[in-house]
Design a protein around this motif. Structure first.
Motif, PDB file in Angstrom:
ATOM      1  N   GLU A  35       6.584   1.266  -5.990  1.00 51.85           N
ATOM      2  CA  GLU A  35       6.418   2.059  -6.904  1.00 51.85           C
ATOM      3  C   GLU A  35       4.773   1.201  -7.205  1.00 51.85           C
ATOM      4  OE1 GLU A  35       9.927   2.828  -9.663  1.00 51.85           O
ATOM      5  OE2 GLU A  35       9.839   0.591  -9.028  1.00 51.85           O
ATOM      6  N   LEU A  36       4.176  -0.123  -6.663  1.00 54.28           N
ATOM      7  CA  LEU A  36       3.656  -0.684  -6.989  1.00 54.28           C
ATOM      8  C   LEU A  36       1.990   0.170  -6.249  1.00 54.28           C
ATOM      9  CD1 LEU A  36       2.082  -2.578  -8.525  1.00 54.28           C
ATOM     10  CD2 LEU A  36       2.289  -4.878  -6.674  1.00 54.28           C
ATOM     11  N   LYS A  37       2.987   0.584  -4.891  1.00 57.38           N
ATOM     12  CA  LYS A  37       2.114   1.079  -3.939  1.00 57.38           C
ATOM     13  C   LYS A  37       1.712   2.426  -4.377  1.00 57.38           C
ATOM     14  CE  LYS A  37       3.093  -1.414   0.320  1.00 57.38           C
ATOM     15  NZ  LYS A  37       2.082  -2.401   1.214  1.00 57.38           N
ATOM     16  N   GLU A  38       2.306   3.058  -4.767  1.00 55.73           N
ATOM     17  CA  GLU A  38       1.948   4.405  -5.072  1.00 55.73           C
ATOM     18  C   GLU A  38       1.030   4.120  -6.430  1.00 55.73           C
ATOM     19  OE1 GLU A  38       4.595   7.924  -8.062  1.00 55.73           O
ATOM     20  OE2 GLU A  38       5.551   5.958  -5.963  1.00 55.73           O
ATOM     21  N   LEU A  39       1.679   3.341  -7.542  1.00 60.34           N
ATOM     22  CA  LEU A  39       0.587   2.995  -8.811  1.00 60.34           C
ATOM     23  C   LEU A  39      -1.128   2.178  -8.154  1.00 60.34           C
ATOM     24  CD1 LEU A  39       0.552   2.529 -12.003  1.00 60.34           C
ATOM     25  CD2 LEU A  39       1.227   0.179 -11.288  1.00 60.34           C
ATOM     26  N   TYR A  40      -1.411   1.837  -7.295  1.00 61.57           N
ATOM     27  CA  TYR A  40      -2.183   1.789  -6.425  1.00 61.57           C
ATOM     28  C   TYR A  40      -3.517   3.137  -6.456  1.00 61.57           C
ATOM     29  CZ  TYR A  40      -5.978   0.294  -3.253  1.00 61.57           C
ATOM     30  OH  TYR A  40      -7.030   0.272  -3.033  1.00 61.57           O
ATOM     31  N   GLU A  41      -2.707   4.134  -6.100  1.00 59.87           N
ATOM     32  CA  GLU A  41      -3.156   5.409  -5.445  1.00 59.87           C
ATOM     33  C   GLU A  41      -3.363   6.622  -7.193  1.00 59.87           C
ATOM     34  OE1 GLU A  41      -4.560   6.594  -2.727  1.00 59.87           O
ATOM     35  OE2 GLU A  41      -3.885   4.910  -1.892  1.00 59.87           O
ATOM     36  N   ASP A  43      -3.525   4.463 -11.246  1.00 60.49           N
ATOM     37  CA  ASP A  43      -3.813   4.413 -11.969  1.00 60.49           C
ATOM     38  C   ASP A  43      -3.957   2.263 -11.743  1.00 60.49           C
ATOM     39  OD1 ASP A  43      -4.217   2.859 -14.503  1.00 60.49           O
ATOM     40  OD2 ASP A  43      -2.497   3.669 -15.552  1.00 60.49           O
ATOM     41  N   PHE A  44      -5.324   3.104 -10.471  1.00 58.15           N
ATOM     42  CA  PHE A  44      -5.504   1.596 -10.373  1.00 58.15           C
ATOM     43  C   PHE A  44      -5.805   0.307 -11.703  1.00 58.15           C
ATOM     44  CE2 PHE A  44      -9.426  -1.294  -8.867  1.00 58.15           C
ATOM     45  CZ  PHE A  44      -8.663  -1.495  -7.893  1.00 58.15           C
ATOM     46  N   PRO A  45      -6.375   0.380 -12.464  1.00 58.73           N
ATOM     47  CA  PRO A  45      -6.491  -0.445 -13.512  1.00 58.73           C
ATOM     48  C   PRO A  45      -5.948  -1.329 -13.686  1.00 58.73           C
ATOM     49  CG  PRO A  45      -7.787   0.787 -14.234  1.00 58.73           C
ATOM     50  CD  PRO A  45      -7.468   1.872 -12.795  1.00 58.73           C
ATOM     51  N   LEU A  46      -4.103  -0.686 -13.832  1.00 58.22           N
ATOM     52  CA  LEU A  46      -3.120  -0.655 -13.800  1.00 58.22           C
ATOM     53  C   LEU A  46      -2.262  -1.172 -13.012  1.00 58.22           C
ATOM     54  CD1 LEU A  46      -0.592  -0.335 -16.396  1.00 58.22           C
ATOM     55  CD2 LEU A  46       0.530   1.364 -15.446  1.00 58.22           C
ATOM     56  N   ALA A  59       5.073 -14.403  -8.466  1.00 55.91           N
ATOM     57  CA  ALA A  59       5.944 -13.354  -8.049  1.00 55.91           C
ATOM     58  C   ALA A  59       5.675 -12.850  -6.608  1.00 55.91           C
ATOM     59  CB  ALA A  59       6.592 -12.365  -9.026  1.00 55.91           C
ATOM     60  N   TYR A  60       5.475 -13.814  -5.640  1.00 57.99           N
ATOM     61  CA  TYR A  60       4.673 -13.873  -4.263  1.00 57.99           C
ATOM     62  C   TYR A  60       4.889 -12.349  -4.131  1.00 57.99           C
ATOM     63  CZ  TYR A  60       1.942 -17.706  -5.955  1.00 57.99           C
ATOM     64  OH  TYR A  60       1.423 -18.298  -6.398  1.00 57.99           O
ATOM     65  N   ASP A  61       6.594 -12.643  -3.382  1.00 59.99           N
ATOM     66  CA  ASP A  61       7.444 -11.302  -3.045  1.00 59.99           C
ATOM     67  C   ASP A  61       7.570  -9.703  -3.272  1.00 59.99           C
ATOM     68  OD1 ASP A  61       8.754 -12.591  -5.175  1.00 59.99           O
ATOM     69  OD2 ASP A  61      10.415 -11.809  -4.438  1.00 59.99           O
ATOM     70  N   LEU A  62       6.577  -9.487  -4.321  1.00 56.07           N
ATOM     71  CA  LEU A  62       6.446  -8.240  -5.054  1.00 56.07           C
ATOM     72  C   LEU A  62       5.380  -7.768  -5.300  1.00 56.07           C
ATOM     73  CD1 LEU A  62       9.181  -8.844  -8.432  1.00 56.07           C
ATOM     74  CD2 LEU A  62       9.423  -7.791  -6.178  1.00 56.07           C
ATOM     75  N   VAL A  63       4.069  -8.871  -4.657  1.00 57.41           N
ATOM     76  CA  VAL A  63       2.334  -8.106  -4.617  1.00 57.41           C
ATOM     77  C   VAL A  63       2.127  -7.855  -3.119  1.00 57.41           C
ATOM     78  CG1 VAL A  63       0.371  -8.889  -4.536  1.00 57.41           C
ATOM     79  CG2 VAL A  63       1.940 -10.479  -5.621  1.00 57.41           C
ATOM     80  N   ASP A  64       1.369  -6.362  -3.970  1.00 56.05           N
ATOM     81  CA  ASP A  64       1.045  -5.863  -3.215  1.00 56.05           C
ATOM     82  C   ASP A  64      -0.075  -6.107  -1.859  1.00 56.05           C
ATOM     83  OD1 ASP A  64       0.236  -3.388  -1.596  1.00 56.05           O
ATOM     84  OD2 ASP A  64      -0.422  -2.393  -3.291  1.00 56.05           O
ATOM     85  N   TRP A  65       0.620  -6.802  -1.440  1.00 57.31           N
ATOM     86  CA  TRP A  65      -0.568  -7.788  -0.355  1.00 57.31           C
ATOM     87  C   TRP A  65      -1.148  -6.923   0.260  1.00 57.31           C
ATOM     88  CZ3 TRP A  65      -1.886 -12.334  -2.159  1.00 57.31           C
ATOM     89  CH2 TRP A  65      -0.431 -13.354  -2.797  1.00 57.31           C
ATOM     90  N   GLU A  66      -0.704  -5.516   0.991  1.00 52.61           N
ATOM     91  CA  GLU A  66      -1.268  -4.972   1.710  1.00 52.61           C
ATOM     92  C   GLU A  66      -2.767  -4.675   0.890  1.00 52.61           C
ATOM     93  OE1 GLU A  66      -1.664  -0.969   4.579  1.00 52.61           O
ATOM     94  OE2 GLU A  66       0.559  -2.079   3.206  1.00 52.61           O
ATOM     95  N   ASN A  67      -2.635  -3.966   0.290  1.00 58.18           N
ATOM     96  CA  ASN A  67      -3.706  -3.252  -0.705  1.00 58.18           C
ATOM     97  C   ASN A  67      -4.599  -4.264  -1.599  1.00 58.18           C
ATOM     98  OD1 ASN A  67      -3.439  -0.419  -0.177  1.00 58.18           O
ATOM     99  ND2 ASN A  67      -1.788  -0.245  -1.797  1.00 58.18           N
ATOM    100  N   LEU A  68      -4.052  -5.052  -2.063  1.00 52.83           N
ATOM    101  CA  LEU A  68      -5.184  -6.680  -2.712  1.00 52.83           C
ATOM    102  C   LEU A  68      -5.826  -6.873  -2.208  1.00 52.83           C
ATOM    103  CD1 LEU A  68      -5.585  -8.051  -4.999  1.00 52.83           C
ATOM    104  CD2 LEU A  68      -3.588  -9.799  -4.601  1.00 52.83           C
TER     105      LEU A  68
END
Length: 98
Positions: A35-41, A43-46, A59-68
């Motif tokens: 869902e976080l990866k979907e949000l990247y596409e 609503d970028f500010p959110l 909560a490092y395990d939940l971060v979208d590391w690839e896009n970040l």
């Protein structure tokens, strides 16, 4: 009026899928990586806000590391290009002044 429109009045029409995703992610730690990866596409500010919240909560395990990491790399390259551009303008102006 949906909750998303109330929090983000500049948004005019919000599809129900985006509204439900928004409601879910506003609750701490309830968003999946997908869902976080979907949000990247969508609503970028959110997406930025949510990743920042996750980092602050450690909560490092939940971060979208690839896009970040991609965004950090792009930001670094933009700043480097800007520095080079300013240097070249300064250098060119200095040579012309001679």
């Amino acid at each position: 009026m949906g909750l998303l429109k109330a929090h983000r009045p500049h948004i005019r029409a919000v599809p129900a899928r985006v509204e439900s995703l928004y409601l879910k992610i506003m609750e701490p730690r309830t968003i999946s990586k997908e869902e976080l990866k979907e949000l990247y596409e969508k609503d970028f500010p959110l997406w930025v806000e949510k990743n920042l919240e996750l980092l602050r909560e450690k909560a490092y395990d939940l971060v979208d590391w690839e896009n970040l990491l991609e965004e950090i790399e792009d930001m670094g390259l933009r700043h480097l290009e800007s520095c080079i551009s300013h240097f070249l303008r300064f250098f060119t102006a200095s040579i012309q002044a001679l």
